[in-house]
Design a protein around this motif. Structure first.
Motif, mmCIF file in Angstrom:
data_model
loop_
_atom_site.group_PDB
_atom_site.id
_atom_site.type_symbol
_atom_site.label_atom_id
_atom_site.label_comp_id
_atom_site.label_asym_id
_atom_site.label_seq_id
_atom_site.Cartn_x
_atom_site.Cartn_y
_atom_site.Cartn_z
ATOM 1 N N GLY A 28 4.635 25.234 32.511
ATOM 2 C CA GLY A 28 3.241 24.793 32.483
ATOM 3 C C GLY A 28 2.267 25.950 32.606
ATOM 4 N N LEU A 31 2.274 28.010 29.364
ATOM 5 C CA LEU A 31 1.575 27.346 28.257
ATOM 6 C C LEU A 31 0.080 27.192 28.496
ATOM 7 C CD1 LEU A 31 4.259 24.625 27.459
ATOM 8 C CD2 LEU A 31 3.701 26.661 26.089
ATOM 9 N N GLU A 38 -2.709 18.574 25.916
ATOM 10 C CA GLU A 38 -1.674 18.206 26.890
ATOM 11 C C GLU A 38 -0.444 17.645 26.172
ATOM 12 O OE1 GLU A 38 0.457 18.057 30.155
ATOM 13 O OE2 GLU A 38 -1.507 19.015 30.000
ATOM 14 N N ARG A 41 1.546 20.552 24.799
ATOM 15 C CA ARG A 41 2.264 21.228 25.889
ATOM 16 C C ARG A 41 3.526 20.453 26.250
ATOM 17 N NH1 ARG A 41 -3.014 21.882 27.649
ATOM 18 N NH2 ARG A 41 -3.674 24.053 27.609
#
Length: 98
Positions: A28, A31, A38, A41
């Motif tokens: 997380g 990225l 979102e 990701r």
């Protein structure tokens, strides 16, 4: 959709050792520095190669990313994730065209 950004991310994760290490340590956080939604990701974090290819990401990049970083690196599972039939799983392909 940020296909070009996704492709840059997957390329880095396929070839740059430091990027792989940062991704493994905290996907997380790695990225977060890229301009991705979102949903995008999550596609990367979950190794959703089928969704990435539907967005137009180069199949060779999804395959390289899978081989370098997926938990199993199992190509049969990669093909399964792409929705391959038994016949398609028996042959080599980075992408499946319907």
């Amino acid at each position: 959709m940020s296909r070009n950004v996704l492709e840059r991310v997957l390329w880095q994760l396929s070839v740059e050792r430091a990027a792989k290490e940062r991704f493994r340590a905290d996907a997380g956080k790695f990225l977060a520095r890229f301009d991705l939604s979102e949903e995008e990701r999550q596609m990367v974090i979950e190794f959703d190669v089928s969704a990435l290819q539907r967005l137009g990401v180069n199949p060779m990049l999804t395959m390289g990313f899978w081989q370098e970083l997926s938990p199993t690196r199992d190509m049969a599972l990669y093909k399964e994730r792409l929705g391959a039939s038994d016949e398609q799983r028996a042959a080599f392909s980075a992408a499946l065209k319907g």
